[in-house]
Design a protein around this motif. Sequence first.
Motif, PDB file in Angstrom:
ATOM      1  N   ASN A 262       9.627  33.610  10.950  1.00 24.66           N
ATOM      2  CA  ASN A 262       8.758  34.280  11.915  1.00 24.66           C
ATOM      3  C   ASN A 262       9.193  35.710  12.245  1.00 24.66           C
ATOM      4  O   ASN A 262       9.042  36.169  13.374  1.00 24.66           O
ATOM      5  CB  ASN A 262       8.652  33.446  13.202  1.00 24.66           C
ATOM      6  CG  ASN A 262       7.232  33.491  13.774  1.00 24.66           C
ATOM      7  OD1 ASN A 262       6.290  33.899  13.088  1.00 24.66           O
ATOM      8  ND2 ASN A 262       7.084  33.081  15.004  1.00 24.66           N
TER       9      ASN A 262
ATOM     10  N   CYS B  78       9.681  30.360   6.348  1.00 21.95           N
ATOM     11  CA  CYS B  78       9.381  31.497   7.233  1.00 21.95           C
ATOM     12  C   CYS B  78      10.174  31.397   8.540  1.00 21.95           C
ATOM     13  O   CYS B  78      10.162  30.353   9.209  1.00 21.95           O
ATOM     14  CB  CYS B  78       7.879  31.524   7.533  1.00 21.95           C
ATOM     15  SG  CYS B  78       7.421  32.753   8.765  1.00 21.95           S
TER      16      CYS B  78
ATOM     17  N   CYS C  74       5.386  40.822   7.552  1.00 21.92           N
ATOM     18  CA  CYS C  74       4.123  40.892   6.821  1.00 21.92           C
ATOM     19  C   CYS C  74       3.005  41.446   7.709  1.00 21.92           C
ATOM     20  O   CYS C  74       2.167  42.242   7.259  1.00 21.92           O
ATOM     21  CB  CYS C  74       3.738  39.514   6.289  1.00 21.92           C
ATOM     22  SG  CYS C  74       3.859  38.198   7.524  1.00 21.92           S
TER      23      CYS C  74
ATOM     24  N   VAL D  90       2.097  30.798   3.500  1.00 20.91           N
ATOM     25  CA  VAL D  90       3.373  30.949   4.198  1.00 20.91           C
ATOM     26  C   VAL D  90       4.035  29.573   4.250  1.00 20.91           C
ATOM     27  O   VAL D  90       3.472  28.613   4.778  1.00 20.91           O
ATOM     28  CB  VAL D  90       3.167  31.496   5.615  1.00 20.91           C
ATOM     29  CG1 VAL D  90       4.524  31.666   6.323  1.00 20.91           C
ATOM     30  CG2 VAL D  90       2.422  32.822   5.580  1.00 20.91           C
TER      31      VAL D  90
ATOM     32  N   ALA E 119       9.436  33.680   1.826  1.00 22.73           N
ATOM     33  CA  ALA E 119       8.730  32.512   2.356  1.00 22.73           C
ATOM     34  C   ALA E 119       7.249  32.476   1.981  1.00 22.73           C
ATOM     35  O   ALA E 119       6.550  31.536   2.343  1.00 22.73           O
ATOM     36  CB  ALA E 119       8.857  32.488   3.886  1.00 22.73           C
ATOM     37  N   ILE E 120       6.787  33.523   1.294  1.00 20.17           N
ATOM     38  CA  ILE E 120       5.361  33.572   0.921  1.00 20.17           C
ATOM     39  C   ILE E 120       5.248  33.309  -0.575  1.00 20.17           C
ATOM     40  O   ILE E 120       5.837  34.035  -1.396  1.00 20.17           O
ATOM     41  CB  ILE E 120       4.746  34.932   1.299  1.00 20.17           C
ATOM     42  CG1 ILE E 120       4.857  35.157   2.824  1.00 20.17           C
ATOM     43  CG2 ILE E 120       3.294  35.007   0.860  1.00 20.17           C
ATOM     44  CD1 ILE E 120       4.372  36.506   3.297  1.00 20.17           C
TER      45      ILE E 120
ATOM     46  N   ARG F 106       7.740  38.182  10.986  1.00 17.25           N
ATOM     47  CA  ARG F 106       6.408  38.812  11.005  1.00 17.25           C
ATOM     48  C   ARG F 106       6.417  40.210  10.391  1.00 17.25           C
ATOM     49  O   ARG F 106       5.614  41.063  10.759  1.00 17.25           O
ATOM     50  CB  ARG F 106       5.840  38.870  12.426  1.00 17.25           C
ATOM     51  CG  ARG F 106       5.669  37.489  13.050  1.00 17.25           C
ATOM     52  CD  ARG F 106       4.934  37.557  14.362  1.00 17.25           C
ATOM     53  NE  ARG F 106       4.843  36.230  14.970  1.00 17.25           N
ATOM     54  CZ  ARG F 106       4.270  35.976  16.142  1.00 17.25           C
ATOM     55  NH1 ARG F 106       3.707  36.965  16.822  1.00 17.25           N
ATOM     56  NH2 ARG F 106       4.218  34.760  16.625  1.00 17.25           N
TER      57      ARG F 106
ATOM     58  N   ARG G 225       2.783  30.696  14.688  1.00 15.22           N
ATOM     59  CA  ARG G 225       3.139  30.744  13.270  1.00 15.22           C
ATOM     60  C   ARG G 225       2.142  31.591  12.473  1.00 15.22           C
ATOM     61  O   ARG G 225       0.929  31.516  12.667  1.00 15.22           O
ATOM     62  CB  ARG G 225       3.172  29.322  12.680  1.00 15.22           C
ATOM     63  CG  ARG G 225       4.103  28.369  13.397  1.00 15.22           C
ATOM     64  CD  ARG G 225       5.556  28.792  13.276  1.00 15.22           C
ATOM     65  NE  ARG G 225       6.025  28.774  11.887  1.00 15.22           N
ATOM     66  CZ  ARG G 225       7.225  29.201  11.513  1.00 15.22           C
ATOM     67  NH1 ARG G 225       8.064  29.709  12.427  1.00 15.22           N
ATOM     68  NH2 ARG G 225       7.590  29.137  10.256  1.00 15.22           N
TER      69      ARG G 225
ATOM     70  N   CYS H 238       8.624  40.046   2.222  1.00 16.13           N
ATOM     71  CA  CYS H 238       9.098  38.982   3.110  1.00 16.13           C
ATOM     72  C   CYS H 238      10.613  38.803   2.917  1.00 16.13           C
ATOM     73  O   CYS H 238      11.076  38.533   1.802  1.00 16.13           O
ATOM     74  CB  CYS H 238       8.373  37.680   2.793  1.00 16.13           C
ATOM     75  SG  CYS H 238       8.998  36.289   3.777  1.00 16.13           S
TER      76      CYS H 238
END
Length: 620
Positions: free
Chosen positions: A569, A567, A573, A563, A610-611, A571, A588, A606
């Motif tokens: 945040n 990101c 994922c 990550v 960001a991944i 979330r 985080r 995402c």
Amino acid sequence: MHKLLTDSPGEKMLLLGNEAIARGAIEAGVAFATTYPGTPSSEISLNLFQISNESDLYFEYSTNEKVALEVAAAAANSGVRTFCMMKHVGMNVAADPLMTLAYVGVKAGLVILTADDPFMFSSQNEQDNRYYGKLSGVPILEPSSVEEAREMTIAAFDLSEQLGEPVILRTTTRINHSSAFVALGTIQPRNTKGDFTKDPFNLVAVPAVSRRLHVRLLENWAKARSIAETSVFNFIEGEGSWGIVCSGVSYNYVSDAIHELGIQNKTRILRLGLTHPTPPGRVKDFLTGCEKVLVVEEGEPFLEETVMAFAQKAELTVPIAGKDETLFSRLYEFDPTMVRQVIATYFGVDDTPSQVPDLSDIPEIPQRPPNLCAGCSHRATYYAVKKAAEGMETIFPTDIGCYTLGFLPPLSMGDFVICMGSSVSTSCGFSKATGKQVIGFIGDSTFFHSGLTGLVNAVYNNHNFTLVILDNGTTAMTGHQPHPGVDMANFNRSGYGRISIEAVVRAIGVEHVSVIKPYKVKKSIEAVKAAIEHKGVSVVISQEMCTLYARSLKKLNVRAFQVTDKCKNHRDCINEIGCPAFFLEGERVQIDPNACVGCAVCAQICPENAITPVKDKKAG
């Protein structure tokens, strides 16, 4: 050489209970073995499968337990010693041939192993399969230890041939999955060449024949009861007026308990190993002189009811108890402490618990909830189906396998399951009864086990639902056993066929069939949407090898993801797919590079991209 082929009588070897059973079968000269894998019996099959690769033992993973028993019945009636293994619910599938096979009998030893699962460590119920022995008229042996599991397996083959009947070897999880040192016995030579003699007036179970065969079965049952009276597996030990009747692993708990309570001089134990037919004479002798009796057995009050009936018939007035609100429960697995406490309560003995060791300096073990593995393709498939059906009122019948865990949040993809193969047939029922959108799930092995017949029914009756077949290339949940759709080259085996699920589905008559690669998220969602829109039966075959299986075959090209600072945040994922490779560091989201297998599903969902892959480090 496989360790269970060690030809060294008297040598002691540390074996799992299931290994001891497989060794017992080898020592008994078993030449033919069939099964459908199921915990807690799986390691018996695995060992015999491995042994068949370096010996003349014939072994097969059959498509289901009914087929396994029918194949075994033919081999045993050709004069070949045969072993048929299954978990307890498998006996429900095999019950149809079992009932009539008891009438027809066998020419060589046929042992049917049923591994019962009290507490349901890996099962959908905790049924007590001793009632199948009572229902079919087939004898039952129940070992109390790992060593006895080896001995009883051999004895079961001998008893089967003595009676000309199949014999049930009933185990419970604690016997299957305990380890102990076992003294090896002599391996009898295998008779692998059978022959079948036509005898239709004794082997073709039409009514006129079966009426005579039922008489024969009852005569054999009476012989078995006579054998049970003198069987070395049914014994009395100790002296005193307090009586305890027990079987299976409970015998060990009872033995420990009466010593810990200091009542060994007051207590007699009747340990029954050949539990069906239960020997009335031996039970009556035991009850005579007892002040009160407690029956200790996991599962249902099978022995308790029988012992009470014998006592009533013998006009004995001794109090007999077992399953009761204040004593033993019909629920779950027994343990030594619980058995000791109930014995103390029943006989009015002070039970001073042994001092509990101080474990305060040992850190608490983190709780690990059940979950699909990191990178499991089922997670990706469920995500695709969820997105494709977004906004619809849907019902998701599911089935027995790893993918059953998809019912847990955040996936929540599973609304109904009762047994193997049920997802297809219940999809028929739900769609017809409710008119709602129905999407059923079934695994590849389960499809061959008993999903096919439901799909035939669906096509024939023109039902309306989508079936997603989760094809991960193996029978994953029980330890990566093969099934008819598997490439047997992965097992270094040749000479097998391989059946295409897609070809079978099309041949049945399903008009809308699509094959997806679930790690390709967008394409998978589009394919599922098209399947849902189809009126009638549609099938989506989701193909991706089980990550654990692929890793074992060195076919998993692992690249961990991370990550990045992009990101925000959200979330998604965690909240959408819940892969166990994710964890929170502070607030985080992070990815454990040792758990991540690089499926990249999280990277595709995402919103900030960001991944990304870890450039300089490979996981796994």
